[in-house]
Design a protein around this motif. Structure first.
Motif, short mmCIF file in Angstrom:
data_model
loop_
_atom_site.label_atom_id
_atom_site.label_comp_id
_atom_site.label_asym_id
_atom_site.label_seq_id
_atom_site.Cartn_x
_atom_site.Cartn_y
_atom_site.Cartn_z
N SER A 181 28.78 -39.24 16.41
CA SER A 181 27.68 -38.34 16.10
C SER A 181 26.89 -38.83 14.89
O SER A 181 27.48 -39.34 13.92
N PRO A 182 25.56 -38.64 14.89
CA PRO A 182 24.79 -39.00 13.68
C PRO A 182 25.20 -38.20 12.46
O PRO A 182 24.96 -38.63 11.33
N MET A 183 25.86 -37.05 12.65
CA MET A 183 26.31 -36.25 11.51
C MET A 183 27.33 -37.00 10.65
O MET A 183 27.51 -36.68 9.48
N ASN A 184 27.95 -38.02 11.23
CA ASN A 184 28.90 -38.81 10.45
C ASN A 184 28.23 -39.51 9.27
O ASN A 184 28.89 -39.91 8.33
N ALA A 185 26.91 -39.64 9.32
CA ALA A 185 26.18 -40.26 8.22
C ALA A 185 26.26 -39.44 6.94
O ALA A 185 26.26 -40.00 5.84
N ILE A 186 26.34 -38.12 7.08
CA ILE A 186 26.32 -37.25 5.89
C ILE A 186 27.57 -36.41 5.74
O ILE A 186 27.80 -35.83 4.68
N ASP A 187 28.39 -36.32 6.79
CA ASP A 187 29.66 -35.60 6.68
C ASP A 187 30.69 -36.44 5.93
O ASP A 187 30.70 -37.68 6.03
N ASP A 188 31.56 -35.77 5.21
CA ASP A 188 32.69 -36.45 4.59
C ASP A 188 33.88 -36.30 5.51
O ASP A 188 34.50 -35.23 5.59
N ASN A 189 34.18 -37.34 6.26
CA ASN A 189 35.31 -37.30 7.18
C ASN A 189 35.99 -38.66 7.19
O ASN A 189 35.57 -39.59 6.49
N ALA A 190 37.03 -38.78 7.97
CA ALA A 190 37.81 -40.02 7.97
C ALA A 190 36.97 -41.21 8.40
O ALA A 190 37.15 -42.33 7.89
N TRP A 191 36.04 -40.98 9.32
CA TRP A 191 35.22 -42.09 9.82
C TRP A 191 34.22 -42.54 8.77
O TRP A 191 34.10 -43.73 8.49
N SER A 192 33.50 -41.60 8.18
CA SER A 192 32.52 -41.99 7.16
C SER A 192 33.21 -42.60 5.94
O SER A 192 32.67 -43.53 5.33
N ARG A 193 34.40 -42.10 5.61
CA ARG A 193 35.12 -42.70 4.48
C ARG A 193 35.54 -44.13 4.81
O ARG A 193 35.53 -45.01 3.94
N SER A 194 35.90 -44.38 6.06
CA SER A 194 36.30 -45.74 6.43
C SER A 194 35.12 -46.69 6.31
O SER A 194 35.27 -47.86 5.92
N TRP A 195 33.91 -46.21 6.64
CA TRP A 195 32.72 -47.06 6.52
C TRP A 195 32.41 -47.32 5.05
O TRP A 195 32.01 -48.43 4.69
N ARG A 196 32.58 -46.30 4.22
CA ARG A 196 32.34 -46.47 2.79
C ARG A 196 33.31 -47.51 2.21
O ARG A 196 32.92 -48.39 1.45
N GLU A 197 34.58 -47.39 2.59
CA GLU A 197 35.58 -48.35 2.12
C GLU A 197 35.30 -49.74 2.65
O GLU A 197 35.54 -50.75 1.96
N LEU A 198 34.78 -49.82 3.86
CA LEU A 198 34.46 -51.12 4.45
C LEU A 198 33.36 -51.82 3.65
O LEU A 198 33.44 -53.02 3.37
N GLY A 199 32.34 -51.06 3.26
CA GLY A 199 31.28 -51.64 2.46
C GLY A 199 31.78 -52.18 1.14
O GLY A 199 31.25 -53.17 0.61
N GLN A 200 32.80 -51.55 0.58
CA GLN A 200 33.38 -52.00 -0.68
C GLN A 200 34.31 -53.20 -0.49
O GLN A 200 34.49 -54.02 -1.39
N ARG A 201 34.90 -53.27 0.68
CA ARG A 201 35.91 -54.29 0.97
C ARG A 201 35.29 -55.63 1.40
O ARG A 201 35.81 -56.70 1.07
N LEU A 202 34.20 -55.59 2.13
CA LEU A 202 33.60 -56.80 2.66
C LEU A 202 32.89 -57.60 1.59
O LEU A 202 32.35 -57.05 0.63
N ARG A 203 32.86 -58.92 1.78
CA ARG A 203 31.97 -59.74 0.96
C ARG A 203 30.53 -59.29 1.19
O ARG A 203 30.15 -58.92 2.30
N ARG A 204 29.75 -59.31 0.13
CA ARG A 204 28.38 -58.83 0.25
C ARG A 204 27.55 -59.77 1.12
O ARG A 204 27.45 -60.97 0.84
#
Length: 259
Positions: free
Chosen positions: A15-38
């Motif tokens: 769902s597009p709501m995952n963009a603004i909801d705080d859930n396991a999926w959106s948190r995984s994307w946030r962590e992914l952005g921090q984990r990957l080389r830029r």
């Protein structure tokens, strides 16, 4: 810049709501952005831009496209202001070759298949983004072969990010469901097994897979998976995450290569 090739991602975006909801999926994307080389830039293959032949966004300041309805105003208020990268768009046209007929669309913005996952990953919107549209009239083998032409981008600092859903049947989606139907789980498991065992030809021939008619009644959310798989290399690590199926929608995601 690292001499390691950039990884490749397939993200089940849901769902597009995952963009603004705080859930396991959106948190995984946030962590992914921090984990990957830029990355130097991102090439996104989204389920939500269907084109007649390959097209690339070429806008220096791509708009945020709100290609949905019935959601809260807060979602329509989202503006993801990542810059475009015309040079990357031209590079992709070059890699795809004259026979592919790829063109640049200077007006097209970023749809929610792109920005809904990029917003948690790169909230500052400071990584250039180019989208590649998919011609859903073409068979899977055509897409897989076309995607293989993008391989040099991994050595040029470009993150190839494919965004879709392995199981995607909105007609049968039950918002209140706490489990998934057996056919959805079977299809997810079949696809996961083929991925793990490297049977990409079987995955490209998705109409022949059991339960495909229910799991992917239209192919636009499935095809991005082929672009991710086609850019894997021998020896790449393979990581599954968000391997969930909610009703008739899956969130299964892949990290291919070294982060």
């Amino acid at each position: 810049m690292s001499t390691l090739p950039m990884p490749v991602l397939f993200l089940g975006h849901g769902s597009p709501m995952n963009a603004i909801d705080d859930n396991a999926w959106s948190r995984s994307w946030r962590e992914l952005g921090q984990r990957l080389r830029r990355p130097r830039a991102i090439l996104c293959i989204s389920a939500h831009w269907e084109t007649a032949g390959p097209k690339l966004t070429g806008n220096a300041k791509p708009d945020t496209i709100h290609d949905f309805y019935g959601f809260p105003q807060a979602l329509f208020d989202v503006q993801y202001r990542a810059p475009g990268d015309h040079a990357l768009a031209q590079r992709v046209v070059e890699l795809l070759g004259d026979d592919a007929g790829a063109r640049i669309d200077p007006q097209r913005g970023l749809d929610h298949g792109a920005w809904s996952v990029l917003l948690p990953m790169y909230p500052d919107a400071d990584v250039p983004v180019v989208q590649l549209g998919i011609d859903t009239r073409r068979p899977g083998a055509w897409h897989y072969a076309l995607a293989q032409r993008l391989a040099p981008l991994r050595d040029e600092g470009v993150l190839i990010l494919a965004s879709g859903d392995i199981v995607h049947n909105l007609r049968l989606f039950d918002y209140h469901a706490t489990t998934a139907p057996e056919w959805a789980m079977r299809f997810r498991d079949t696809v996961n097994t083929h991925i793990r065992e490297g049977r990409h030809a079987a995955l490209a021939d998705w109409p022949s897979l059991d339960d495909a008619a229910l799991a992917i009644p239209t192919p636009e959310h499935y095809i991005p998976l082929l672009y991710a798989l086609a850019n894997g290399r021998n020896g790449d690590a393979l990581e599954f995450f968000n391997d969930d199926v909610r009703s008739s929608l899956s969130m299964t995601s892949l990290l291919i290569g070294s982060p």
